[in-house]
Design a protein around this motif. Structure first.
Motif, short mmCIF file in Angstrom:
data_model
loop_
_atom_site.label_atom_id
_atom_site.label_comp_id
_atom_site.label_asym_id
_atom_site.label_seq_id
_atom_site.Cartn_x
_atom_site.Cartn_y
_atom_site.Cartn_z
N LYS A 1 13.71 8.05 52.59
CA LYS A 1 13.94 9.48 52.87
C LYS A 1 15.69 9.35 52.87
O LYS A 1 16.02 10.51 52.58
N PRO B 1 19.28 9.29 51.66
CA PRO B 1 20.15 9.42 50.52
C PRO B 1 20.48 8.00 49.88
O PRO B 1 21.34 7.28 50.74
N GLU C 1 25.40 10.04 60.76
CA GLU C 1 25.11 11.55 60.97
C GLU C 1 24.40 11.94 62.34
O GLU C 1 24.43 12.90 63.02
N LYS D 1 25.79 18.36 61.51
CA LYS D 1 24.76 18.69 60.79
C LYS D 1 23.77 17.85 60.77
O LYS D 1 23.91 16.45 60.57
N LYS E 1 20.75 14.91 55.61
CA LYS E 1 19.59 15.37 54.46
C LYS E 1 18.91 14.44 54.15
O LYS E 1 19.18 13.07 54.30
N LYS E 2 17.65 14.58 53.81
CA LYS E 2 16.80 13.49 53.48
C LYS E 2 16.38 13.74 51.85
O LYS E 2 16.15 14.97 51.46
N ASP E 3 16.16 12.76 51.02
CA ASP E 3 15.65 12.93 49.77
C ASP E 3 14.30 13.19 50.10
O ASP E 3 13.44 12.95 50.77
N SER E 4 13.86 14.10 48.87
CA SER E 4 12.32 14.37 48.79
C SER E 4 11.39 13.33 48.47
O SER E 4 11.77 12.32 47.76
#
Length: 56
Positions: free
Chosen positions: A26, A28, A38, A50, A53-56
């Motif tokens: 997941k 990046p 993070e 924040k 973010k994770k990759d789909s």
């Protein structure tokens, strides 16, 4: 030396390999360090932190 890290390496003891692989998928570019940093920023409630973010 060119192969030395600029920063002290910090690992997460006790993380099961299965969990590590799920996070790596997941993360990046599979970058576990970026996700960990993070999460730590978010954990200490820094104002601009924040969730990673994770990759789909």
């Amino acid at each position: 030396m060119p192969s030395q890290h600029k920063h002290k390496l910090v690992g997460i003891r006790g993380a099961p390999e299965e969990l590590v692989e799920k996070v790596r998928k997941k993360a990046p570019d599979g970058n576990l360090s970026k996700v960990t940093i993070e999460l730590w920023h978010q954990y200490v409630s820094e104002d601009d932190a924040k969730p990673p973010k994770k990759d789909s």
